[in-house]
Design a protein around this motif. Structure first.
Motif, mmCIF file in Angstrom:
data_model
loop_
_atom_site.group_PDB
_atom_site.id
_atom_site.type_symbol
_atom_site.label_atom_id
_atom_site.label_comp_id
_atom_site.label_asym_id
_atom_site.label_seq_id
_atom_site.Cartn_x
_atom_site.Cartn_y
_atom_site.Cartn_z
ATOM 1 N N ALA A 1 28.715 37.041 25.720
ATOM 2 C CA ALA A 1 30.068 36.598 25.378
ATOM 3 C C ALA A 1 30.531 35.516 26.348
ATOM 4 O O ALA A 1 31.114 34.508 25.940
ATOM 5 C CB ALA A 1 31.037 37.776 25.372
ATOM 6 N N LEU A 2 30.263 35.693 27.631
ATOM 7 C CA LEU A 2 30.654 34.687 28.618
ATOM 8 C C LEU A 2 29.879 33.379 28.428
ATOM 9 O O LEU A 2 30.388 32.308 28.736
ATOM 10 C CB LEU A 2 30.433 35.208 30.037
ATOM 11 C CG LEU A 2 31.510 36.124 30.574
ATOM 12 C CD1 LEU A 2 31.109 36.654 31.944
ATOM 13 C CD2 LEU A 2 32.849 35.407 30.650
ATOM 14 N N GLY A 3 28.680 33.476 27.905
ATOM 15 C CA GLY A 3 27.868 32.287 27.676
ATOM 16 C C GLY A 3 28.384 31.409 26.547
ATOM 17 O O GLY A 3 27.959 30.273 26.400
ATOM 18 N N HIS A 4 29.339 31.927 25.770
ATOM 19 C CA HIS A 4 29.870 31.170 24.632
ATOM 20 C C HIS A 4 31.170 30.452 24.954
ATOM 21 O O HIS A 4 31.809 29.907 24.063
ATOM 22 C CB HIS A 4 30.081 32.097 23.423
ATOM 23 C CG HIS A 4 28.804 32.608 22.848
ATOM 24 N ND1 HIS A 4 27.935 31.818 22.145
ATOM 25 C CD2 HIS A 4 28.235 33.834 22.898
ATOM 26 C CE1 HIS A 4 26.878 32.535 21.780
ATOM 27 N NE2 HIS A 4 27.041 33.761 22.237
ATOM 28 N N THR A 5 31.573 30.438 26.219
ATOM 29 C CA THR A 5 32.806 29.763 26.595
ATOM 30 C C THR A 5 32.494 28.610 27.539
ATOM 31 O O THR A 5 31.522 28.654 28.285
ATOM 32 C CB THR A 5 33.802 30.740 27.262
ATOM 33 O OG1 THR A 5 35.012 30.042 27.532
ATOM 34 C CG2 THR A 5 33.249 31.325 28.536
ATOM 35 N N GLU B 1 35.906 31.079 33.979
ATOM 36 C CA GLU B 1 36.993 31.615 34.789
ATOM 37 C C GLU B 1 38.181 32.010 33.908
ATOM 38 O O GLU B 1 38.767 33.085 34.083
ATOM 39 C CB GLU B 1 37.424 30.601 35.847
ATOM 40 C CG GLU B 1 38.456 31.168 36.806
ATOM 41 C CD GLU B 1 38.791 30.201 37.936
ATOM 42 O OE1 GLU B 1 39.861 30.400 38.544
ATOM 43 O OE2 GLU B 1 38.003 29.283 38.216
ATOM 44 N N ALA B 2 38.528 31.175 32.951
ATOM 45 C CA ALA B 2 39.648 31.493 32.054
ATOM 46 C C ALA B 2 39.327 32.708 31.192
ATOM 47 O O ALA B 2 40.183 33.571 30.982
ATOM 48 C CB ALA B 2 39.977 30.287 31.169
ATOM 49 N N ALA B 3 38.101 32.778 30.708
ATOM 50 C CA ALA B 3 37.710 33.931 29.885
ATOM 51 C C ALA B 3 37.764 35.217 30.702
ATOM 52 O O ALA B 3 38.251 36.247 30.216
ATOM 53 C CB ALA B 3 36.306 33.720 29.310
ATOM 54 N N LEU B 4 37.269 35.167 31.930
ATOM 55 C CA LEU B 4 37.320 36.347 32.794
ATOM 56 C C LEU B 4 38.763 36.741 33.112
ATOM 57 O O LEU B 4 39.107 37.924 33.122
ATOM 58 C CB LEU B 4 36.534 36.100 34.087
ATOM 59 C CG LEU B 4 35.019 36.124 33.926
ATOM 60 C CD1 LEU B 4 34.340 35.543 35.158
ATOM 61 C CD2 LEU B 4 34.532 37.526 33.643
ATOM 62 N N LEU B 5 39.616 35.743 33.340
ATOM 63 C CA LEU B 5 41.026 36.027 33.612
ATOM 64 C C LEU B 5 41.663 36.726 32.414
ATOM 65 O O LEU B 5 42.356 37.731 32.572
ATOM 66 C CB LEU B 5 41.779 34.733 33.938
ATOM 67 C CG LEU B 5 43.287 34.894 34.151
ATOM 68 C CD1 LEU B 5 43.570 35.819 35.331
ATOM 69 C CD2 LEU B 5 43.931 33.534 34.358
ATOM 70 N N ARG B 6 41.428 36.231 31.210
ATOM 71 C CA ARG B 6 41.999 36.862 30.005
ATOM 72 C C ARG B 6 41.468 38.285 29.839
ATOM 73 O O ARG B 6 42.202 39.188 29.465
ATOM 74 C CB ARG B 6 41.682 36.053 28.755
ATOM 75 C CG ARG B 6 42.225 34.665 28.721
ATOM 76 C CD ARG B 6 43.764 34.629 28.801
ATOM 77 N NE ARG B 6 44.237 33.282 28.978
ATOM 78 C CZ ARG B 6 44.604 32.757 30.139
ATOM 79 N NH1 ARG B 6 44.560 33.470 31.228
ATOM 80 N NH2 ARG B 6 45.039 31.525 30.228
ATOM 81 N N PHE B 7 40.198 38.477 30.152
ATOM 82 C CA PHE B 7 39.593 39.803 30.065
ATOM 83 C C PHE B 7 40.281 40.770 31.031
ATOM 84 O O PHE B 7 40.704 41.863 30.654
ATOM 85 C CB PHE B 7 38.090 39.697 30.360
ATOM 86 C CG PHE B 7 37.359 41.000 30.299
ATOM 87 C CD1 PHE B 7 37.156 41.655 29.097
ATOM 88 C CD2 PHE B 7 36.852 41.572 31.457
ATOM 89 C CE1 PHE B 7 36.469 42.861 29.044
ATOM 90 C CE2 PHE B 7 36.165 42.773 31.414
ATOM 91 C CZ PHE B 7 35.977 43.420 30.203
ATOM 92 N N VAL B 8 40.431 40.350 32.280
ATOM 93 C CA VAL B 8 41.022 41.204 33.307
ATOM 94 C C VAL B 8 42.495 41.478 33.003
ATOM 95 O O VAL B 8 42.988 42.579 33.252
ATOM 96 C CB VAL B 8 40.841 40.573 34.712
ATOM 97 C CG1 VAL B 8 41.630 41.317 35.768
ATOM 98 C CG2 VAL B 8 39.361 40.543 35.076
ATOM 99 N N GLU B 9 43.203 40.515 32.433
ATOM 100 C CA GLU B 9 44.618 40.711 32.105
ATOM 101 C C GLU B 9 44.833 41.864 31.119
ATOM 102 O O GLU B 9 45.890 42.472 31.101
ATOM 103 C CB GLU B 9 45.218 39.439 31.510
ATOM 104 C CG GLU B 9 45.452 38.343 32.520
ATOM 105 C CD GLU B 9 45.915 37.043 31.884
ATOM 106 O OE1 GLU B 9 46.414 36.183 32.629
ATOM 107 O OE2 GLU B 9 45.782 36.867 30.658
ATOM 108 N N ALA C 1 43.540 42.511 44.679
ATOM 109 C CA ALA C 1 43.269 41.138 44.261
ATOM 110 C C ALA C 1 42.934 41.040 42.791
ATOM 111 O O ALA C 1 43.209 40.049 42.144
ATOM 112 C CB ALA C 1 42.121 40.560 45.096
ATOM 113 N N VAL C 2 42.326 42.099 42.238
ATOM 114 C CA VAL C 2 41.937 42.067 40.837
ATOM 115 C C VAL C 2 43.123 42.335 39.935
ATOM 116 O O VAL C 2 43.223 41.801 38.866
ATOM 117 C CB VAL C 2 40.795 43.089 40.567
ATOM 118 C CG1 VAL C 2 40.455 43.155 39.101
ATOM 119 C CG2 VAL C 2 39.575 42.716 41.358
ATOM 120 N N SER C 3 44.044 43.178 40.384
ATOM 121 C CA SER C 3 45.165 43.556 39.497
ATOM 122 C C SER C 3 46.300 42.589 39.509
ATOM 123 O O SER C 3 46.345 41.523 39.830
ATOM 124 C CB SER C 3 45.709 44.927 39.862
ATOM 125 O OG SER C 3 46.097 44.977 41.208
#
Length: 130
Positions: free
Chosen positions: A83-87, A91-99, A128-130
């Motif tokens: 999934a990450l390979g398709h963006t 960083e933005a994809a990971l941020l949206r995931f963590v949100e 830092a993650v939350s």
């Protein structure tokens, strides 16, 4: 790596839960208790999963014994990496995931980062993650 179809997921779920090789007959007998399905359909699905590299098989007598190629966790991690390979912006994809993660998942992610050696020495902790 692609997501599993419904019946593929049921076959894999049983093999992951059982943690042992199983025949199509065993898988079929368990699945038929929860949904109508033909033996030949389960046989075809197991063969397809083998051809796709998700199951190993070895002959025992006249039957094949099937075993997952990866653990459930390894398979899930592969889906996440794909999934990450398709963006274009990881960083933005990971941020949206963590949100969208629960506090419990954030804690698990922080623990996983620490266990992988990416913990507090790089400023990554639960706060830092939350």
């Amino acid at each position: 790596m692609r997501r599993l179809g419904d019946l593929e997921a049921e076959v894999m779920d049983r093999l992951w839960r059982w943690s042992r090789p199983a025949t199509v007959r065993e898988i079929f007998d368990d699945i038929k208790g929860t949904r109508p399905v033909a033996y030949t359909t389960v046989l075809t699905v197991a063969d397809n999963l083998h051809r796709k590299g998700l199951l190993r098989r070895r002959k025992t007598g006249r039957a094949w014994l099937y075993t997952p190629e990866w653990t459930r966790d390894e398979y899930t991690a592969g889906l996440m990496n794909d999934a990450l390979g398709h963006t274009e912006d990881r960083e933005a994809a990971l941020l949206r995931f963590v949100e969208h993660m629960s506090q419990e998942d954030i804690s698990a992610l922080a623990a996983a980062l620490r266990a992988a050696g990416h913990g507090t020495d790089q400023g990554i902790d639960q706060g830092a993650v939350s």
